[in-house]
Scaffold this active site. Structure first.
Site, PDB file in Angstrom:
ATOM      1  N   HIS A  19       2.463  14.527  10.165  1.00  0.00           N
ATOM      2  CA  HIS A  19       1.957  15.813  10.663  1.00  0.00           C
ATOM      3  C   HIS A  19       2.172  15.905  12.174  1.00  0.00           C
ATOM      4  CE1 HIS A  19      -1.564  13.777  12.174  1.00  0.00           C
ATOM      5  NE2 HIS A  19      -2.000  13.458  10.953  1.00  0.00           N
ATOM      6  N   HIS A  22       1.274  12.869  14.414  1.00  0.00           N
ATOM      7  CA  HIS A  22       2.263  11.780  14.432  1.00  0.00           C
ATOM      8  C   HIS A  22       3.468  12.217  15.275  1.00  0.00           C
ATOM      9  CE1 HIS A  22       0.540  11.252  10.164  1.00  0.00           C
ATOM     10  NE2 HIS A  22      -0.052  10.367  10.935  1.00  0.00           N
ATOM     11  N   CYS A 127     -14.781   0.539   6.158  1.00  0.00           N
ATOM     12  CA  CYS A 127     -14.257   1.911   6.065  1.00  0.00           C
ATOM     13  C   CYS A 127     -12.776   1.813   5.671  1.00  0.00           C
ATOM     14  CB  CYS A 127     -14.395   2.649   7.392  1.00  0.00           C
ATOM     15  SG  CYS A 127     -13.503   4.227   7.331  1.00  0.00           S
ATOM     16  N   CYS A 144     -18.773   6.808   8.659  1.00  0.00           N
ATOM     17  CA  CYS A 144     -17.805   6.444   9.693  1.00  0.00           C
ATOM     18  C   CYS A 144     -17.599   7.669  10.586  1.00  0.00           C
ATOM     19  CB  CYS A 144     -16.476   6.057   9.034  1.00  0.00           C
ATOM     20  SG  CYS A 144     -15.099   6.147  10.195  1.00  0.00           S
ATOM     21  N   LYS A 299      -6.811  17.218   5.467  1.00  0.00           N
ATOM     22  CA  LYS A 299      -6.328  17.854   4.245  1.00  0.00           C
ATOM     23  C   LYS A 299      -7.416  18.747   3.670  1.00  0.00           C
ATOM     24  CE  LYS A 299      -3.468  14.309   2.439  1.00  0.00           C
ATOM     25  NZ  LYS A 299      -3.484  13.233   1.525  1.00  0.00           N
TER      26      LYS A 299
HETATM   27  N1  MSP Z   1      -1.224   2.437  11.132  1.00  0.00           N
HETATM   28  C1  MSP Z   1      -2.099   2.642  12.225  1.00  0.00           C
HETATM   29  C2  MSP Z   1      -1.485   2.165  13.517  1.00  0.00           C
HETATM   30  C3  MSP Z   1      -1.041   0.760  13.522  1.00  0.00           C
HETATM   31  S1  MSP Z   1      -0.220   0.357  15.010  1.00  0.00           S
HETATM   32  C4  MSP Z   1      -0.044  -1.274  14.973  1.00  0.00           C
HETATM   33  C5  MSP Z   1      -2.460   4.115  12.341  1.00  0.00           C
HETATM   34  N2  MSP Z   1      -1.645   4.976  11.766  1.00  0.00           N
HETATM   35  S2  MSP Z   1      -1.879   6.556  11.692  1.00  0.00           S
HETATM   36  O1  MSP Z   1      -0.760   7.057  10.929  1.00  0.00           O
HETATM   37  O2  MSP Z   1      -3.159   6.844  11.183  1.00  0.00           O
HETATM   38  O3  MSP Z   1      -1.861   7.097  13.159  1.00  0.00           O
HETATM   39  C6  MSP Z   1      -0.802   6.882  13.988  1.00  0.00           C
HETATM   40  C7  MSP Z   1      -0.906   7.647  15.283  1.00  0.00           C
HETATM   41  O4  MSP Z   1      -0.986   9.045  15.057  1.00  0.00           O
HETATM   42  C8  MSP Z   1      -2.119   7.261  16.110  1.00  0.00           C
HETATM   43  O5  MSP Z   1      -1.710   7.055  17.446  1.00  0.00           O
HETATM   44  C9  MSP Z   1      -2.988   8.465  16.045  1.00  0.00           C
HETATM   45  O6  MSP Z   1      -3.773   8.629  17.177  1.00  0.00           O
HETATM   46  C10 MSP Z   1      -1.939   9.570  15.946  1.00  0.00           C
HETATM   47  N3  MSP Z   1      -2.542  10.783  15.452  1.00  0.00           N
HETATM   48  C11 MSP Z   1      -3.085  11.021  14.231  1.00  0.00           C
HETATM   49  N4  MSP Z   1      -3.654  12.263  14.257  1.00  0.00           N
HETATM   50  C12 MSP Z   1      -3.486  12.831  15.475  1.00  0.00           C
HETATM   51  C13 MSP Z   1      -3.752  14.083  16.044  1.00  0.00           C
HETATM   52  N5  MSP Z   1      -4.364  15.030  15.391  1.00  0.00           N
HETATM   53  N6  MSP Z   1      -3.308  14.331  17.303  1.00  0.00           N
HETATM   54  C14 MSP Z   1      -2.585  13.400  18.010  1.00  0.00           C
HETATM   55  N7  MSP Z   1      -2.316  12.209  17.495  1.00  0.00           N
HETATM   56  C15 MSP Z   1      -2.882  11.833  16.311  1.00  0.00           C
HETATM   57  O7  MSP Z   1      -3.456   4.415  12.986  1.00  0.00           O
END
Ligand code: MSP
Length: 641
Positions: A19, A22, A127, A144, A299
Site C-alpha cells: 500500500h 510501503h 500480539c 495492542c 482493511k
Molecule cells: N516486516 C517488518 C519489518 C522488518 S524489518 C527487519 C514490518 N513490515 S511492514 O510491512 O508491516 O511495514 C514495513 C514498513 O512500512 C514500516 O516501515 C512501516 O512503518 C511502513 N508503513 C506501514 N504503514 C505505513 C503508513 N501508513 N505510512 C507510512 N509508512 C507505513 O514492519
C-alpha cells in the site's frame, strides 16, 4: 559524509498487499540513495520481503494454500511494484532465501555458543500483528495500541536472548551519539524506553505452535522468532561475515524505518549486533505514517490507498514528489487525492512547469530555437545567482539531514524566484527593438540556466520527468553532475527542441469537486481588497484573452452532477467546446442561445472525458453561479477589454 553508503528499507510482511505506506518508505529510501549518489557516494540500496512468522502462516492458511506458494506470490507483487514507482534498488532479499536462512542459523549458533541464549518456561501476552510479546504497560484498554486487538496469552518453553545484559551499553551509546537516530525525538523515545529494565528477548517459537520459520540450529523442536530472523537480513544480504559487499558497505548502514518499528530497530537490533560481534549501524532514519481521513489505514476501515491507482491518477514522478514534499519527515501526514492534485498544480504545473515552458518557448521564438547568448549580468542576475549558489548548498544540507520536505520546499522557492524575475524583467516587451536584444538574451539565458539547476536538484525525486526536462533544455539524457549545478554553465547556442509539456494542469476528481467548491466559496466571501503583494500588473491581465461568445448548444456531462458542456461560437471557423461547473444552476436549455464572456486563451484540458477549450465566466453569488451576459447586438468573437 561517507563516500560509501548502504541504505535499507524494512523488509515488508507478505501477509498483505503493498500500500501507499510501503511505497512511501521505499520511495523515500530510493530518493535518499539517489541524492547520495548525486553527491558522489558509492551506494548500495537493499529492500525485500519478510516471509516467516505466525501472521503469514495464518494468512496462507486462510487462503487455503501452502505458505511457500503464498509468500512467493505476494513477494512477487512487491518486487514487480517497485520498477513501476521508479525504484532502483541494488538487491531484493527474501527471508526464505537459503543463503539468508544459513546466515541466521550461523549467528544464532555463535550467540548460543557464547552462552547468551538460554531455555526457560515463559508466559506472556503475544500480539500477532506486531509479532512480539507485549509488556502489560504497553497495552491500551487491554489491546495492542498499534493493532487495537487483544494479545493472546501463551505459556510455553522458549529460548531467550540475554538482551538485558546490553542495557547499560546501549543507554551509553544513545547518550554519546546524538546523531544515531533521526529525527532526534525518536532517540529520546529510545532513551526513555531504556529507563525501565530491559527484559531478555524471547527468540523462539515451539514447532508445535508454529512451523513456518527458520529452525533453531541447536534444537530442531523450535523455529526462530520472526524479528531475529528479519533484522539479520541487513547483514545476510551483504554476505556476512566475509563477503566483498559486507567488507565494503558495513557498517556504513542507514536504515530507513517507520515509527512503528522503532523499538525493534533501536533496541533489539543493536543488542543483537553487539552480541554477534558486528559493528552497529550508523543511523536510523525514522519516518511517520500516512493517515487517511485522519485515521490509520486499515482493511476494516476500507481506506487503504493503492500506490498503483495513485500513480495512474497523478503520474509516478508527481506521486513521488507529493509524498516527499508533503510529509514533514518524521511526522504523520494526511493523504488525500485533493492534496496531491493541489500540490501538483501549485508546485509542478503553475510554478516549475510554467517556468520551463515560458523560458524555452520565448528563447525558441526569439533566438532561432537555441539558448541565447547572455549579455552582461546586472544586479537582478547577480542576486539570482547568489540565491542559487546558496540555495544549492542549503538544499544539500537539508537532504543530508534527512529533511527532503524542506529541500523540496526550497526548490519551489527558487523556482518562484525565477518566475518573479521573468515577471519583473518582462522579456516579452524586449522583442521588438534591436537595442533590447542583448538584454532579452540575458534574461532568457538566466531563466534557462536557473531552470537547468532546478532540473538537476529535482532529478532524484522525479527521474523520468527530469530526463524529459533535460531533453527539453537540449542537454541530453545524462544526469547533471552535482558540481555542474552552479550558475553560468549552460552553453549558449544549444539547440532547444520543441518542448514536451511536463506537467499539464490537472483537475481535481469528481469526488473532490465538493471540497474545491467549498474552498472557492470561502474565497469569494472574503470582501476585503487584495493585499499589496496580491496586485497584478496590467501586462499580466493583458495576457488573458476575453471574447464574447454565443452558446449554440449545451448538454450535460455524463456521470457528473455539476458539469455542462457547451458548443460556443467565438467568431472562429469552428465552434469551441467548453465545460463549466454550472449544472446545478442552469439546464442545458437555459444555457443555449446566451451571449456570454469567454476566456479564450486558456490551455485546453480534458474534464471527465470532455475537452474544454476555454472558460465561460460566471459571477459567484454566495455559491450560486450566475452567467455574466454580453449585450445581444454584439457579434461573437468581439474582444472584451
Ligand atoms: N516486516 C517488518 C519489518 C522488518 S524489518 C527487519 C514490518 N513490515 S511492514 O510491512 O508491516 O511495514 C514495513 C514498513 O512500512 C514500516 O516501515 C512501516 O512503518 C511502513 N508503513 C506501514 N504503514 C505505513 C503508513 N501508513 N505510512 C507510512 N509508512 C507505513 O514492519
Amino acid at each position: 559524509m561517507n563516500d560509501v553508503f548502504y541504505i535499507t528499507t524494512p523488509i515488508y510482511y507478505v501477509n498483505s498487499h503493498p500500500h501507499i505506506g510501503h511505497a512511501y518508505t521505499t520511495i523515500a529510501t530510493d530518493v535518499l540513495t539517489r541524492y547520495m549518489k548525486l553527491f558522489g557516494a558509492e551506494t548500495y540500496f537493499l529492500t525485500g520481503t519478510d516471509e516467516h512468522g505466525q501472521k503469514i502462516a495464518e494468512s496462507a492458511a486462510n487462503s487455503g494454500i501452502e505458505p511457500q506458494e503464498f509468500v512467493d506470490k505476494i513477494s512477487q507483487e512487491f518486487r514487480e511494484l517497485w520498477p513501476h514507482l521508479h525504484i532502483e534498488h541494488d538487491q531484493f532479499i527474501r527471508t526464505t532465501d537459503s543463503k539468508h536462512k544459513a546466515c541466521v542459523q550461523q549467528i544464532l549458533q555463535k550467540i548460543y555458543d557464547q552462552g547468551e541464549i538460554y531455555l526457560k518456561e515463559y508466559e506472556g501476552l503475544y500480539c500477532i500483528g506486531c509479532e512480539r510479546f507485549l509488556d502489560e504497560a504497553e497495552l491500551e484498554n487491554g489491546n495492542c495500541p498499534d493493532h487495537q486487538t487483544p494479545p493472546e496469552f501463551y505459556k510455553e518453553q522458549n529460548y531467550f536472548f540475554r538482551m538485558s545484559s546490553y542495557q547499560e551499553w546501549l543507554a551509553e551509546e544513545l547518550k554519546q551519539n546524538e546523531n544515531w537516530v533521526y529525527p532526534g525525538r525518536y532517540r529520546n523515545e529510545l532513551i526513555q524506553l531504556l529507563k525501565d529494565p530491559l527484559q531478555d528477548l524471547c527468540i523462539s517459537r515451539p514447532k508445535s505452535r508454529l512451523k513456518w520459520g527458520i529452525e533453531m540450529p541447536f534444537d530442531n523442536n523450535f523455529v526462530t522468532y520472526v524479528w531475529f530472523d528479519a533484522l539479520l537480513n541487513y547483514a545476510s544480504a551483504l554476505d556476512w561475515p566475509d563477503g566483498e559487499k559486507f567488507k565494503k558497505f558495513w557498517p556504513h548502514v542507514h536504515h530507513t524505518i517507520g515509527k512503528d518499528i522503532l523499538k525493534t530497530h533501536g533496541i533489539y537490533w543493536p543488542c543483537m549486533l553487539k552480541a554477534a560481534g558486528i559493528p552497529v549501524f550508523k543511523k536510523l532514519v525514522v519516518h511517520g505514517h500516512w493517515v487517511v481521513g485522519g485515521s490509520k489505514m486499515s482493511k476494516s476501515l476500507g481506506n487503504v490507498v493503492d500506490p498503483l491507482t495513485m500513480k495512474d491518477q497523478l503520474g509516478v514522478d508527481a506521486l513521488r514528489y507529493f509524498l516527499l514534499r508533503d510529509m514533514s519527515f518524521g511526522e504523520d501526514s494526511n493523504f488525500t487525492e485533493e492534496l496531491a492534485v493541489t500540490r501538483y498544480n501549485g508546485d509542478l504545473a503553475n510554478n516549475f512547469g510554467n517556468l520551463m515552458n515560458r523560458s524555452i518557448s520565448m528563447s525558441r521564438k526569439n533566438f532561432q530555437g537555441c539558448v541565447p547568448p547572455s549579455g552582461k549580468a546586472g544586479e537582478q542576475e547577480k542576486e539570482l545567482h547568489e540565491s542559487f549558489a546558496k540555495g544549492v548548498q542549503k538544499f544539500r544540507e537539508y537532504i543530508v539531514k534527512f529533511q527532503p520536505h524542506r529541500a523540496l520546499e526550497h526548490v519551489a522557492l527558487l523556482s518562484s524566484k525565477v518566475n518573479k524575475y521573468i515577471d519583473t524583467c518582462k522579456p516579452w516587451t524586449l522583442t521588438k527593438e534591436e537595442k533590447d536584444r542583448e538584454r532579452l538574451g540575458t534574461v532568457l539565458y538566466t531563466a534557462l540556466d536557473m531552470t537547468r539547476i532546478i532540473v538537476g536538484l529535482l532529478d532524484p525525486v522525479m527521474p523520468k520527468k527530469m530526463c524529459e526536462a533535460r531533453k527539453n533544455l537540449g542537454l541530453g539524457e545524462e544526469i547533471l553532475p552535482f558540481s555542474s549545478l552552479s550558475p553560468g554553465l549552460l552553453m549558449p547556442g544549444t539547440e532547444l527542441p520543441k518542448p514536451s509539456p511536463l506537467f499539464p494542469k490537472m483537475q481535481v476528481s469528481h469526488a473532490d469537486e465538493e471540497n474545491v467548491k467549498n474552498q472557492k466559496q470561502e474565497k469569494s466571501s472574503n470582501n476585503s481588497a487584495p493585499e499589496e503583494n496580491e496586485w497584478i500588473a496590467i501586462d499580466e491581465f493583458q495576457k488573458m484573452e476575453l471574447k464574447v461568445g454565443r452558446i449554440k448548444s449545451c448538454r450535460k456531462v455524463e456521470k457528473s452532477n455539476k458539469l455542462l458542456c457547451s458548443e460556443v461560437d467565438l467568431g472562429e471557423t469552428r465552434l469551441r467546446s467548453i465545460v463549466s461547473g454550472a449544472a446545478e444552476f442552469y439546464t442545458p436549455e437555459e444555457m443555449t442561445g446566451r451571449q456570454v464572456l469567454v476566456v479564450t486563451n486558456l490551455k485546453p484540458v480534458k474534464l471527465m472525458g470532455y475537452i474544454s477549450e476555454g472558460m465561460i465566466l460566471f459571477s459567484d453569488d454566495n455559491g450560486k453561479l450566475v452567467l455574466i451576459e454580453a449585450p445581444e447586438h454584439v457579434n461573437p468573437g468581439v474582444i472584451v477589454r
